[in-house]
Design an enzyme around this catalytic site. Sequence first.
Site, PDB file in Angstrom:
ATOM      1  N   THR A  66     -17.268  -1.249  -1.027  1.00 26.05           N
ATOM      2  CA  THR A  66     -15.849  -1.318  -0.685  1.00 26.05           C
ATOM      3  C   THR A  66     -15.043  -1.547  -1.953  1.00 26.05           C
ATOM      4  O   THR A  66     -15.597  -1.529  -3.070  1.00 26.05           O
ATOM      5  CB  THR A  66     -15.593  -2.387   0.414  1.00 26.05           C
ATOM      6  OG1 THR A  66     -14.245  -2.272   0.853  1.00 26.05           O
ATOM      7  CG2 THR A  66     -15.843  -3.804  -0.091  1.00 26.05           C
ATOM      8  N   LYS A  70     -15.820   2.056  -4.663  1.00 21.12           N
ATOM      9  CA  LYS A  70     -16.165   3.306  -3.972  1.00 21.12           C
ATOM     10  C   LYS A  70     -16.261   4.501  -4.923  1.00 21.12           C
ATOM     11  O   LYS A  70     -17.095   5.383  -4.728  1.00 21.12           O
ATOM     12  CB  LYS A  70     -15.143   3.600  -2.869  1.00 21.12           C
ATOM     13  CG  LYS A  70     -15.268   2.677  -1.665  1.00 21.12           C
ATOM     14  CD  LYS A  70     -14.326   3.116  -0.560  1.00 21.12           C
ATOM     15  CE  LYS A  70     -14.408   2.194   0.639  1.00 21.12           C
ATOM     16  NZ  LYS A  70     -13.572   2.629   1.752  1.00 21.12           N
ATOM     17  N   ASP A 106     -16.179   7.143   5.994  1.00 25.69           N
ATOM     18  CA  ASP A 106     -14.830   6.790   6.477  1.00 25.69           C
ATOM     19  C   ASP A 106     -14.229   7.954   7.289  1.00 25.69           C
ATOM     20  O   ASP A 106     -13.746   7.768   8.404  1.00 25.69           O
ATOM     21  CB  ASP A 106     -13.898   6.458   5.311  1.00 25.69           C
ATOM     22  CG  ASP A 106     -14.166   5.075   4.736  1.00 25.69           C
ATOM     23  OD1 ASP A 106     -14.741   4.228   5.456  1.00 25.69           O
ATOM     24  OD2 ASP A 106     -13.810   4.842   3.564  1.00 25.69           O
ATOM     25  N   ALA A 131      -2.296   9.535   0.333  1.00 25.75           N
ATOM     26  CA  ALA A 131      -3.230  10.344  -0.457  1.00 25.75           C
ATOM     27  C   ALA A 131      -4.223   9.456  -1.204  1.00 25.75           C
ATOM     28  O   ALA A 131      -4.779   9.859  -2.213  1.00 25.75           O
ATOM     29  CB  ALA A 131      -2.452  11.223  -1.443  1.00 25.75           C
ATOM     30  N   GLY A 132      -4.427   8.230  -0.700  1.00 22.78           N
ATOM     31  CA  GLY A 132      -5.397   7.313  -1.307  1.00 22.78           C
ATOM     32  C   GLY A 132      -6.796   7.572  -0.771  1.00 22.78           C
ATOM     33  O   GLY A 132      -7.087   8.675  -0.279  1.00 22.78           O
ATOM     34  N   ALA A 134      -8.571   6.462   1.858  1.00 26.23           N
ATOM     35  CA  ALA A 134      -8.739   6.783   3.276  1.00 26.23           C
ATOM     36  C   ALA A 134      -8.210   8.187   3.569  1.00 26.23           C
ATOM     37  O   ALA A 134      -8.830   8.961   4.305  1.00 26.23           O
ATOM     38  CB  ALA A 134      -8.021   5.746   4.137  1.00 26.23           C
ATOM     39  N   ASN A 154       2.985  12.321   0.728  1.00 29.39           N
ATOM     40  CA  ASN A 154       2.746  11.121  -0.080  1.00 29.39           C
ATOM     41  C   ASN A 154       3.898  10.862  -1.028  1.00 29.39           C
ATOM     42  O   ASN A 154       4.568  11.800  -1.471  1.00 29.39           O
ATOM     43  CB  ASN A 154       1.452  11.289  -0.891  1.00 29.39           C
ATOM     44  CG  ASN A 154       0.904   9.960  -1.369  1.00 29.39           C
ATOM     45  OD1 ASN A 154       0.752   9.036  -0.571  1.00 29.39           O
ATOM     46  ND2 ASN A 154       0.630   9.824  -2.656  1.00 29.39           N
ATOM     47  N   ARG A 155       4.138   9.564  -1.296  1.00 30.99           N
ATOM     48  CA  ARG A 155       5.236   9.200  -2.213  1.00 30.99           C
ATOM     49  C   ARG A 155       4.939   9.672  -3.625  1.00 30.99           C
ATOM     50  O   ARG A 155       5.783  10.269  -4.283  1.00 30.99           O
ATOM     51  CB  ARG A 155       5.407   7.677  -2.236  1.00 30.99           C
ATOM     52  CG  ARG A 155       5.844   7.045  -0.964  1.00 30.99           C
ATOM     53  CD  ARG A 155       5.907   5.550  -1.128  1.00 30.99           C
ATOM     54  NE  ARG A 155       4.689   5.009  -1.778  1.00 30.99           N
ATOM     55  CZ  ARG A 155       4.462   3.741  -2.023  1.00 30.99           C
ATOM     56  NH1 ARG A 155       5.363   2.840  -1.691  1.00 30.99           N
ATOM     57  NH2 ARG A 155       3.335   3.340  -2.596  1.00 30.99           N
ATOM     58  N   GLY A 248      -7.323   2.485  14.421  1.00 30.17           N
ATOM     59  CA  GLY A 248      -8.268   2.389  13.300  1.00 30.17           C
ATOM     60  C   GLY A 248      -9.481   1.521  13.573  1.00 30.17           C
ATOM     61  O   GLY A 248     -10.451   1.547  12.808  1.00 30.17           O
TER      62      GLY A 248
END
Length: 284
Positions: A66, A70, A106, A131-132, A134, A154-155, A248
């Site tokens: 984690t 990762k 995931d 866009a991370g 996950a 995404n920002r 989730g």
Amino acid sequence: MRSYRAALVGLFGSPVDENPTGVMEEAAFAAAGLDYRYMTCLVSPPDLPAAMAAVRALHLRGVNLTIPHKVAAVAHVDELSRAARLIGAINVVVNEGGRLRGDNTDGKGFLASLADAGVEVAGTAVTVLGAGGAARAIGVECALAGASLVRIVNRDPARGRALAGLLAEATPARAEYLPWTGTAPVPVGTDILVNATCVGLAPDTQTRPDIGYDGITAAMAVCDVVLNDPDSRFLAAAEARGARTVNGLGMLARQGALNFTAWTGVDAPLAVMEAVLRREFGIA
Ligand code: NDP
């Protein structure tokens, strides 16, 4: 002859003190009558190489990775699944006689939770907020599962474009990046809308992504990766507009179940795992 050596698995991360994965997996091992132990290990980034070497040295059956390991752990395994290669990150390792195989469950857990809810991915238009890590896992698995179009909202444009570019290049799906400035509109034609940002994660459970909620329709399936609150404000807003919702918690239980099966070779007691997560997160 009886073996007194239990099979060992575990978690490497930092921080890990509040991670309930070990409690969930140990309950599953007990329910399945398996002699496995799950060790939740605090591993700092400089110690990751030694920790991964210990997987072989101590004959661990496997580990979960984690935050923040990762991506870095990819360099320490011998083999990667196709999805893990595309995602560029792993959350599980299986040790096959000293040969370490890395996978990312995931996104597979997400797909399984969609299937549980009767939501079909093939041929759909999926919109992913974020866009991370996950979002990468979910975007890649949806594209590989036959989604016809995956939009990334995404920002940070560089991160968003990179993920959309990867999907367009390396999967059969069409993919595009949509900027997220101010209130992001929900693209017309979306079949599956996913909040894969960390907005809404405890302790900030009163927040929700800044999107145009009026664009959500009853024809959509709306999903949240936030794992500690099945009634997140994001999902509540979608439900109020008649959309089917997927939380989730199911994704977390499902990825845990996939990891359980990868290590033990037997079906996971999913209901036990979900019940443990509900209890640990204080969900009625
Ligand atoms: P990352 O840090 O890798 O990515 C975070 C993402 O959230 C980025 O895209 C970031 O955008 C976006 N973001 C953060 N704040 C905002 C905001 N205020 N408005 C819009 N976008 C925002 O995190 P992860 O991908 O690892 O984790 C994301 C979530 O997924 C967490 O809540 C985590 O707990 C959950 N998760 C759930 C799992 C499950 O099984 N249910 C499994 C794995 C993760 P930007 O790039 O612009 O900064």
